[in-house]
Design a protein around this motif. Sequence first.
Motif, mmCIF file in Angstrom:
data_model
loop_
_atom_site.group_PDB
_atom_site.id
_atom_site.type_symbol
_atom_site.label_atom_id
_atom_site.label_comp_id
_atom_site.label_asym_id
_atom_site.label_seq_id
_atom_site.Cartn_x
_atom_site.Cartn_y
_atom_site.Cartn_z
ATOM 1 N N ASP A 183 -10.728 -53.647 27.240
ATOM 2 C CA ASP A 183 -11.424 -54.784 27.304
ATOM 3 C C ASP A 183 -11.898 -55.254 26.335
ATOM 4 O O ASP A 183 -11.819 -56.183 25.677
ATOM 5 C CB ASP A 183 -12.199 -54.872 28.548
ATOM 6 C CG ASP A 183 -11.475 -55.098 29.861
ATOM 7 O OD1 ASP A 183 -10.284 -55.050 29.929
ATOM 8 O OD2 ASP A 183 -12.313 -54.931 30.902
ATOM 9 N N GLN A 184 -12.732 -54.277 25.552
ATOM 10 C CA GLN A 184 -13.393 -54.442 24.296
ATOM 11 C C GLN A 184 -12.734 -54.902 23.041
ATOM 12 O O GLN A 184 -12.784 -55.691 22.398
ATOM 13 C CB GLN A 184 -14.763 -53.531 23.963
ATOM 14 C CG GLN A 184 -15.127 -53.665 22.748
ATOM 15 C CD GLN A 184 -16.295 -52.494 22.637
ATOM 16 O OE1 GLN A 184 -16.919 -52.027 23.457
ATOM 17 N NE2 GLN A 184 -16.261 -51.828 21.191
ATOM 18 N N THR A 185 -11.498 -54.014 23.105
ATOM 19 C CA THR A 185 -10.384 -54.097 22.084
ATOM 20 C C THR A 185 -9.747 -55.578 21.850
ATOM 21 O O THR A 185 -9.757 -56.173 20.793
ATOM 22 C CB THR A 185 -9.459 -52.751 22.043
ATOM 23 O OG1 THR A 185 -10.252 -51.629 21.937
ATOM 24 C CG2 THR A 185 -8.476 -52.961 20.967
ATOM 25 N N LEU A 225 0.352 -59.724 17.976
ATOM 26 C CA LEU A 225 1.486 -58.780 18.123
ATOM 27 C C LEU A 225 2.158 -58.927 19.485
ATOM 28 O O LEU A 225 1.363 -59.328 20.304
ATOM 29 C CB LEU A 225 0.779 -57.455 18.024
ATOM 30 C CG LEU A 225 0.249 -56.974 16.548
ATOM 31 C CD1 LEU A 225 -0.527 -55.819 16.834
ATOM 32 C CD2 LEU A 225 1.096 -57.194 15.873
ATOM 33 N N GLU A 226 3.196 -58.643 19.699
ATOM 34 C CA GLU A 226 4.149 -58.504 20.975
ATOM 35 C C GLU A 226 3.554 -57.427 21.637
ATOM 36 O O GLU A 226 4.499 -56.553 22.270
ATOM 37 C CB GLU A 226 5.690 -58.577 20.564
ATOM 38 C CG GLU A 226 5.932 -60.001 19.922
ATOM 39 C CD GLU A 226 5.969 -61.128 20.843
ATOM 40 O OE1 GLU A 226 5.890 -60.976 22.111
ATOM 41 O OE2 GLU A 226 5.397 -62.381 20.309
ATOM 42 N N LEU A 227 2.362 -57.329 22.031
ATOM 43 C CA LEU A 227 2.063 -56.151 23.002
ATOM 44 C C LEU A 227 1.374 -56.484 24.239
ATOM 45 O O LEU A 227 0.730 -57.619 24.318
ATOM 46 C CB LEU A 227 1.064 -55.121 22.149
ATOM 47 C CG LEU A 227 1.434 -54.425 21.120
ATOM 48 C CD1 LEU A 227 0.556 -53.744 20.262
ATOM 49 C CD2 LEU A 227 2.516 -53.411 21.321
ATOM 50 N N THR A 228 1.389 -56.047 25.229
ATOM 51 C CA THR A 228 0.773 -56.423 26.595
ATOM 52 C C THR A 228 -0.516 -55.511 26.754
ATOM 53 O O THR A 228 -0.681 -54.560 26.020
ATOM 54 C CB THR A 228 1.659 -56.019 27.773
ATOM 55 O OG1 THR A 228 1.770 -54.650 27.824
ATOM 56 C CG2 THR A 228 3.207 -56.654 27.433
ATOM 57 N N TYR A 229 -1.200 -55.964 27.772
ATOM 58 C CA TYR A 229 -2.483 -55.040 28.279
ATOM 59 C C TYR A 229 -2.013 -53.624 28.426
ATOM 60 O O TYR A 229 -2.635 -53.001 28.065
ATOM 61 C CB TYR A 229 -3.022 -55.714 29.473
ATOM 62 C CG TYR A 229 -4.355 -55.035 29.767
ATOM 63 C CD1 TYR A 229 -5.664 -55.407 29.484
ATOM 64 C CD2 TYR A 229 -4.080 -53.731 30.961
ATOM 65 C CE1 TYR A 229 -6.638 -54.730 30.026
ATOM 66 C CE2 TYR A 229 -5.365 -53.436 31.457
ATOM 67 C CZ TYR A 229 -6.509 -53.813 30.898
ATOM 68 O OH TYR A 229 -7.612 -53.072 31.295
ATOM 69 N N ASP A 230 -1.050 -53.363 29.008
ATOM 70 C CA ASP A 230 -0.593 -52.037 29.293
ATOM 71 C C ASP A 230 -0.207 -51.303 28.217
ATOM 72 O O ASP A 230 -0.453 -50.115 28.085
ATOM 73 C CB ASP A 230 0.450 -52.169 30.433
ATOM 74 C CG ASP A 230 0.144 -52.326 31.842
ATOM 75 O OD1 ASP A 230 -1.185 -52.331 32.124
ATOM 76 O OD2 ASP A 230 1.035 -52.832 32.337
ATOM 77 N N ASP A 231 0.293 -51.983 27.294
ATOM 78 C CA ASP A 231 0.741 -51.535 25.861
ATOM 79 C C ASP A 231 -0.693 -50.827 25.119
ATOM 80 O O ASP A 231 -0.573 -49.820 24.700
ATOM 81 C CB ASP A 231 1.493 -52.229 24.857
ATOM 82 C CG ASP A 231 2.786 -52.606 25.457
ATOM 83 O OD1 ASP A 231 3.505 -51.901 26.184
ATOM 84 O OD2 ASP A 231 3.072 -53.710 25.092
ATOM 85 N N VAL A 232 -1.759 -51.707 25.247
ATOM 86 C CA VAL A 232 -2.960 -51.478 24.578
ATOM 87 C C VAL A 232 -3.770 -50.164 25.323
ATOM 88 O O VAL A 232 -4.321 -49.324 24.809
ATOM 89 C CB VAL A 232 -3.860 -52.782 24.389
ATOM 90 C CG1 VAL A 232 -5.310 -52.474 23.990
ATOM 91 C CG2 VAL A 232 -3.184 -53.728 23.484
ATOM 92 N N ARG A 233 -3.473 -50.349 26.612
ATOM 93 C CA ARG A 233 -4.241 -49.384 27.567
ATOM 94 C C ARG A 233 -3.487 -47.822 27.144
ATOM 95 O O ARG A 233 -4.229 -46.844 27.138
ATOM 96 C CB ARG A 233 -3.988 -49.733 28.992
ATOM 97 C CG ARG A 233 -4.690 -48.706 29.759
ATOM 98 C CD ARG A 233 -4.669 -49.265 31.345
ATOM 99 N NE ARG A 233 -5.328 -48.413 32.394
ATOM 100 C CZ ARG A 233 -5.190 -47.127 32.594
ATOM 101 N NH1 ARG A 233 -4.154 -46.613 32.068
ATOM 102 N NH2 ARG A 233 -5.988 -46.665 33.259
ATOM 103 N N MET A 234 -2.068 -47.857 27.141
ATOM 104 C CA MET A 234 -1.599 -46.556 26.682
ATOM 105 C C MET A 234 -1.792 -45.984 25.498
ATOM 106 O O MET A 234 -2.023 -44.946 25.176
ATOM 107 C CB MET A 234 0.045 -47.000 26.996
ATOM 108 C CG MET A 234 0.518 -45.479 26.721
ATOM 109 S SD MET A 234 2.550 -45.476 26.676
ATOM 110 C CE MET A 234 3.021 -47.517 27.486
ATOM 111 N N ALA A 235 -2.272 -47.024 24.570
ATOM 112 C CA ALA A 235 -2.368 -46.501 23.245
ATOM 113 C C ALA A 235 -3.731 -45.834 23.181
ATOM 114 O O ALA A 235 -4.097 -45.038 22.626
ATOM 115 C CB ALA A 235 -2.137 -47.686 22.164
ATOM 116 N N LEU A 236 -4.756 -46.538 23.563
ATOM 117 C CA LEU A 236 -6.156 -46.220 23.721
ATOM 118 C C LEU A 236 -6.035 -44.639 24.630
ATOM 119 O O LEU A 236 -7.016 -43.992 24.007
ATOM 120 C CB LEU A 236 -7.042 -47.266 24.341
ATOM 121 C CG LEU A 236 -7.552 -48.070 23.259
ATOM 122 C CD1 LEU A 236 -8.283 -49.410 23.752
ATOM 123 C CD2 LEU A 236 -8.825 -47.403 22.633
ATOM 124 N N SER A 237 -5.592 -44.782 25.524
ATOM 125 C CA SER A 237 -5.560 -43.466 26.282
ATOM 126 C C SER A 237 -5.002 -42.461 25.523
ATOM 127 O O SER A 237 -5.800 -41.491 25.519
ATOM 128 C CB SER A 237 -4.592 -43.714 27.667
ATOM 129 O OG SER A 237 -4.530 -42.580 28.432
#
Length: 136
Positions: A106-108, A67-79
């Motif tokens: 990190d685990q995700t 997917l075209e997602l960044t670390y920050d995108d994943v962090r925001m979604a998990l938050s």
Amino acid sequence: MKLLTATREGQGDRDGDFCHAVEGELVFAGFVCATDRSDPDGGCGCGRAFSGLNSLRATTTALVRDLELTYDDVRMALSAHLVAAGMGPDVLGAVDFEDMLADEVDQTIRYAQVWEPGSVVGRRLDSVHLRTPAVR
């Protein structure tokens, strides 16, 4: 970035399969209750399921997607997921929340990096395993 998403692919291949999450939504390993920690095949199923970040619902199968997602995108979604699930900084405290969030992000990301996009994976406690390889 390769990430895990909810899928109905492979559902029914194993006893106890279920998919209540939304097809294609990001998932993470989620938390395991005490009952499932001692027997992931019993209890509520959280020991063998991934949690949907948007729906807060679970699935026993996940599809690896690039997917075209960044670390920050994943962090925001998990938050956002953790806050919606009642585990935000107002409950845990800012420092503990940030520590947990960093670990979960990190685990995700790490769980999806092992397999090719199109692979279907499953979970058993803290282990993610291949259920169906990607078709080439």
